[in-house]
Design a protein around this motif. Structure first.
Motif, short mmCIF file in Angstrom:
data_model
loop_
_atom_site.label_atom_id
_atom_site.label_comp_id
_atom_site.label_asym_id
_atom_site.label_seq_id
_atom_site.Cartn_x
_atom_site.Cartn_y
_atom_site.Cartn_z
N ARG A 1 0.84 -1.19 0.00
CA ARG A 1 0.00 0.00 0.00
C ARG A 1 0.88 1.24 0.00
O ARG A 1 2.08 1.17 0.25
CB ARG A 1 -0.88 0.00 1.25
CG ARG A 1 -1.83 -1.16 1.31
CD ARG A 1 -2.66 -1.09 2.60
NE ARG A 1 -3.41 -2.31 2.76
CZ ARG A 1 -3.11 -3.28 3.62
NH1 ARG A 1 -2.06 -3.17 4.41
NH2 ARG A 1 -3.84 -4.36 3.70
N GLU A 2 0.25 2.39 -0.22
CA GLU A 2 0.98 3.66 -0.15
C GLU A 2 1.65 3.80 1.21
O GLU A 2 2.78 4.27 1.30
CB GLU A 2 0.03 4.83 -0.40
CG GLU A 2 -0.46 4.95 -1.84
CD GLU A 2 0.68 5.22 -2.82
OE1 GLU A 2 1.60 6.01 -2.49
OE2 GLU A 2 0.65 4.63 -3.91
N THR A 3 0.93 3.41 2.25
CA THR A 3 1.50 3.52 3.59
C THR A 3 2.70 2.60 3.78
O THR A 3 3.64 2.95 4.49
CB THR A 3 0.44 3.21 4.67
OG1 THR A 3 -0.13 1.91 4.42
CG2 THR A 3 -0.66 4.26 4.70
N ASP A 4 2.67 1.42 3.14
CA ASP A 4 3.82 0.51 3.20
C ASP A 4 5.04 1.15 2.55
O ASP A 4 6.13 1.15 3.12
CB ASP A 4 3.52 -0.83 2.49
CG ASP A 4 2.45 -1.64 3.17
OD1 ASP A 4 2.38 -1.63 4.41
OD2 ASP A 4 1.67 -2.31 2.44
N ALA B 1 5.58 4.33 1.99
CA ALA B 1 6.00 5.51 2.76
C ALA B 1 6.82 5.07 3.98
O ALA B 1 7.85 5.69 4.29
CB ALA B 1 4.78 6.31 3.20
N ARG B 2 6.39 4.01 4.64
CA ARG B 2 7.13 3.51 5.81
C ARG B 2 8.50 3.00 5.38
O ARG B 2 9.51 3.24 6.03
CB ARG B 2 6.35 2.40 6.50
CG ARG B 2 7.08 1.84 7.71
CD ARG B 2 6.20 0.86 8.50
NE ARG B 2 6.92 0.38 9.65
CZ ARG B 2 7.66 -0.73 9.65
NH1 ARG B 2 7.76 -1.47 8.57
NH2 ARG B 2 8.30 -1.11 10.75
#
Length: 130
Positions: free
Chosen positions: A27-30, A32-33
């Motif tokens: 995901r985008e959050t993955d 970004a992390r």
């Protein structure tokens, strides 16, 4: 290097990059992390490539090839034990062998890796090749 030093120096990076091998798209959050953790480690793209090829791919690619592999989510503790054990043995001929076969072990995650490297270059303000 001992097991605790490996966990202290690489553990969060390894766990951040592990979703590249999951069944679902990161995901985008993955992403970004991943970029955030990579930046904390201040590794060059060349150094990151070897973390991907030698430290992670030999362990994580086995999960992809296993019929009963963990595809939806990794057990972080179990995965960390596997990664530490692999990296403690990663010397001499083992290191050379994994380097030789790294094209095969990274093949399934390469497209996601390239996406991550592009995002990292943007975050670092570097030119992204067309």
């Amino acid at each position: 290097m001992d097991a605790q030093t490996l966990v202290d120096t690489r553990g969060d990076l390894w766990l951040a990059l592990a979703p590249l091998w999951l069944e679902r798209e990161p995901r985008e959050t993955d992403y970004a992390r991943m970029v955030k953790v990579i930046e904390r480690h201040a590794l060059s793209k060349h150094e990151l490539e070897w973390v991907f090829r030698l430290e992670l791919a030999p362990v994580l690619s086995r999960h992809q090839m296993s019929v009963a592999g963990e595809w939806r989510r990794f057990d972080d503790r179990k995965l960390m034990r596997q990664l530490v054990a692999h990296n403690l043995r990663l010397t001499g001929w083992r290191r050379k062998t994994w380097a030789l076969f790294s094209g095969l072990t990274t093949m399934m995650a390469r497209q996601r890796w390239n996406e991550l490297m592009e995002r990292l270059m943007i975050a670092r303000g570097e030119d992204v090749p067309s």
